[in-house]
Write a protein that holds these residues in place. Structure first.
Motif, PDB file in Angstrom:
ATOM      1  N   SER A  26       0.815  -1.207   0.101  1.00  0.00           N
ATOM      2  CA  SER A  26       0.095   0.053  -0.051  1.00  0.00           C
ATOM      3  C   SER A  26       0.750   1.223   0.053  1.00  0.00           C
ATOM      4  CB  SER A  26      -0.860  -0.095   1.158  1.00  0.00           C
ATOM      5  OG  SER A  26      -1.582   1.089   1.439  1.00  0.00           O
ATOM      6  N   ARG A  27       1.883   1.132   0.726  1.00  0.00           N
ATOM      7  CA  ARG A  27       2.952   2.290   1.026  1.00  0.00           C
ATOM      8  C   ARG A  27       3.381   2.702  -0.343  1.00  0.00           C
ATOM      9  NH1 ARG A  27       6.015   5.214   4.616  1.00  0.00           N
ATOM     10  NH2 ARG A  27       7.864   5.561   4.102  1.00  0.00           N
ATOM     11  N   MET A  28       4.145   1.549  -1.093  1.00  0.00           N
ATOM     12  CA  MET A  28       4.529   1.751  -2.438  1.00  0.00           C
ATOM     13  C   MET A  28       3.574   2.362  -3.331  1.00  0.00           C
ATOM     14  SD  MET A  28       5.851  -1.115  -5.095  1.00  0.00           S
ATOM     15  CE  MET A  28       4.582  -1.587  -5.603  1.00  0.00           C
ATOM     16  N   ARG A  29       2.312   1.759  -3.588  1.00  0.00           N
ATOM     17  CA  ARG A  29       1.405   2.146  -4.398  1.00  0.00           C
ATOM     18  C   ARG A  29       0.980   3.840  -3.995  1.00  0.00           C
ATOM     19  NH1 ARG A  29      -2.783  -2.991  -3.909  1.00  0.00           N
ATOM     20  NH2 ARG A  29      -1.465  -4.526  -5.607  1.00  0.00           N
ATOM     21  N   THR A  30       1.086   4.204  -2.913  1.00  0.00           N
ATOM     22  CA  THR A  30       0.858   5.577  -2.565  1.00  0.00           C
ATOM     23  C   THR A  30       1.704   6.452  -3.182  1.00  0.00           C
ATOM     24  OG1 THR A  30      -0.453   4.836  -0.526  1.00  0.00           O
ATOM     25  CG2 THR A  30       0.323   7.114  -0.610  1.00  0.00           C
ATOM     26  N   VAL A  35       3.597  10.171  -8.087  1.00  0.00           N
ATOM     27  CA  VAL A  35       4.121  10.508  -9.101  1.00  0.00           C
ATOM     28  C   VAL A  35       3.410  10.675 -10.513  1.00  0.00           C
ATOM     29  CG1 VAL A  35       5.981   9.785 -10.673  1.00  0.00           C
ATOM     30  CG2 VAL A  35       6.264   9.239  -8.232  1.00  0.00           C
ATOM     31  N   GLU A  36       2.301   9.502 -10.178  1.00  0.00           N
ATOM     32  CA  GLU A  36       1.374   9.577 -11.474  1.00  0.00           C
ATOM     33  C   GLU A  36       0.399  11.158 -11.268  1.00  0.00           C
ATOM     34  OE1 GLU A  36       0.586   7.309 -13.790  1.00  0.00           O
ATOM     35  OE2 GLU A  36       1.648   5.545 -12.971  1.00  0.00           O
ATOM     36  N   GLU A  37       0.123  11.457 -10.354  1.00  0.00           N
ATOM     37  CA  GLU A  37      -0.631  12.682 -10.086  1.00  0.00           C
ATOM     38  C   GLU A  37       0.104  13.773 -10.536  1.00  0.00           C
ATOM     39  OE1 GLU A  37      -1.926  12.463  -6.182  1.00  0.00           O
ATOM     40  OE2 GLU A  37      -3.608  11.037  -6.556  1.00  0.00           O
ATOM     41  N   ALA A  38       1.504  13.871 -10.207  1.00  0.00           N
ATOM     42  CA  ALA A  38       2.160  14.981 -10.721  1.00  0.00           C
ATOM     43  C   ALA A  38       2.467  14.984 -12.238  1.00  0.00           C
ATOM     44  CB  ALA A  38       3.535  14.880  -9.852  1.00  0.00           C
ATOM     45  N   ILE A  39       2.641  13.876 -12.683  1.00  0.00           N
ATOM     46  CA  ILE A  39       2.558  13.717 -14.285  1.00  0.00           C
ATOM     47  C   ILE A  39       1.432  14.089 -15.093  1.00  0.00           C
ATOM     48  CG2 ILE A  39       2.838  12.041 -15.877  1.00  0.00           C
ATOM     49  CD1 ILE A  39       4.923  10.438 -14.244  1.00  0.00           C
ATOM     50  N   ALA A  47       6.915  16.361 -10.021  1.00  0.00           N
ATOM     51  CA  ALA A  47       6.863  14.923 -10.248  1.00  0.00           C
ATOM     52  C   ALA A  47       8.427  14.309 -10.029  1.00  0.00           C
ATOM     53  CB  ALA A  47       6.939  14.952 -11.816  1.00  0.00           C
ATOM     54  N   VAL A  48       9.295  15.399 -10.127  1.00  0.00           N
ATOM     55  CA  VAL A  48      11.006  14.594  -9.905  1.00  0.00           C
ATOM     56  C   VAL A  48      11.009  14.501  -8.543  1.00  0.00           C
ATOM     57  CG1 VAL A  48      13.363  15.506  -9.879  1.00  0.00           C
ATOM     58  CG2 VAL A  48      12.056  16.020 -11.925  1.00  0.00           C
ATOM     59  N   LEU A  79       8.167   5.120 -15.086  1.00  0.00           N
ATOM     60  CA  LEU A  79       7.892   6.516 -14.449  1.00  0.00           C
ATOM     61  C   LEU A  79       8.911   7.582 -14.460  1.00  0.00           C
ATOM     62  CD1 LEU A  79       6.760   5.487 -10.674  1.00  0.00           C
ATOM     63  CD2 LEU A  79       5.501   6.452 -12.543  1.00  0.00           C
ATOM     64  N   ASN A  80      10.552   6.937 -14.755  1.00  0.00           N
ATOM     65  CA  ASN A  80      11.222   8.101 -14.947  1.00  0.00           C
ATOM     66  C   ASN A  80      11.301   8.534 -16.411  1.00  0.00           C
ATOM     67  OD1 ASN A  80      13.759   9.265 -14.452  1.00  0.00           O
ATOM     68  ND2 ASN A  80      14.992   7.607 -14.409  1.00  0.00           N
ATOM     69  N   SER A  81      10.843   7.685 -17.480  1.00  0.00           N
ATOM     70  CA  SER A  81      10.850   8.178 -18.733  1.00  0.00           C
ATOM     71  C   SER A  81       9.582   9.150 -18.989  1.00  0.00           C
ATOM     72  CB  SER A  81      10.563   6.981 -19.713  1.00  0.00           C
ATOM     73  OG  SER A  81       9.575   6.407 -19.605  1.00  0.00           O
ATOM     74  N   ARG A  82       8.543   8.676 -18.114  1.00  0.00           N
ATOM     75  CA  ARG A  82       7.343   9.727 -18.009  1.00  0.00           C
ATOM     76  C   ARG A  82       7.767  11.163 -17.587  1.00  0.00           C
ATOM     77  NH1 ARG A  82       2.629   6.935 -15.785  1.00  0.00           N
ATOM     78  NH2 ARG A  82       1.230   8.669 -16.314  1.00  0.00           N
ATOM     79  N   VAL A  83       8.481  11.133 -16.476  1.00  0.00           N
ATOM     80  CA  VAL A  83       8.738  12.349 -15.837  1.00  0.00           C
ATOM     81  C   VAL A  83       9.820  13.175 -16.748  1.00  0.00           C
ATOM     82  CG1 VAL A  83      10.068  13.407 -14.111  1.00  0.00           C
ATOM     83  CG2 VAL A  83       8.631  11.601 -13.427  1.00  0.00           C
TER      84      VAL A  83
END
Length: 88
Positions: A26-30, A35-39, A47-48, A79-83
């Motif tokens: 759960s912590r990891m998903r949070t 990150v997803e929300e910032a993107i 996001a960074v 995630l890194n490539s999207r950011v």
């Protein structure tokens, strides 16, 4: 149903580990969600920062056996490539 003392203890241990693992997952998903929300918002700086916080959580989850190491690497990479794409 467990009959022997060792089997009963094993079920207690499994239940305890399941709770810990659920919490870690759960912590990891949070962190990933942040990150997803910032993107989605298009905010590169946020996001960074979120990715810097999320990456250790994802790697830790892999080390603890919550997710497979390749899954963790793939999540971080994507995630890194999207950011990175936000910057351009």
């Amino acid at each position: 149903m467990a009959n022997t003392a060792s089997a009963k203890k094993a079920t207690r241990k499994i239940a305890a580990r399941s709770e810990v693992n659920k919490s870690r997952r759960s912590r990891m998903r949070t962190y990933v969600r942040k990150v997803e929300e910032a993107i989605t918002a298009g905010d590169h700086k946020v996001a960074v920062e979120a990715l810097k916080a999320a990456e250790p959580e994802i790697v830790r989850a892999a080390q603890k056996g919550i997710v497979h190491a390749n899954v963790a690497a793939r999540k971080v990479s994507r995630l890194n490539s999207r950011v990175k794409a936000l910057q351009a």
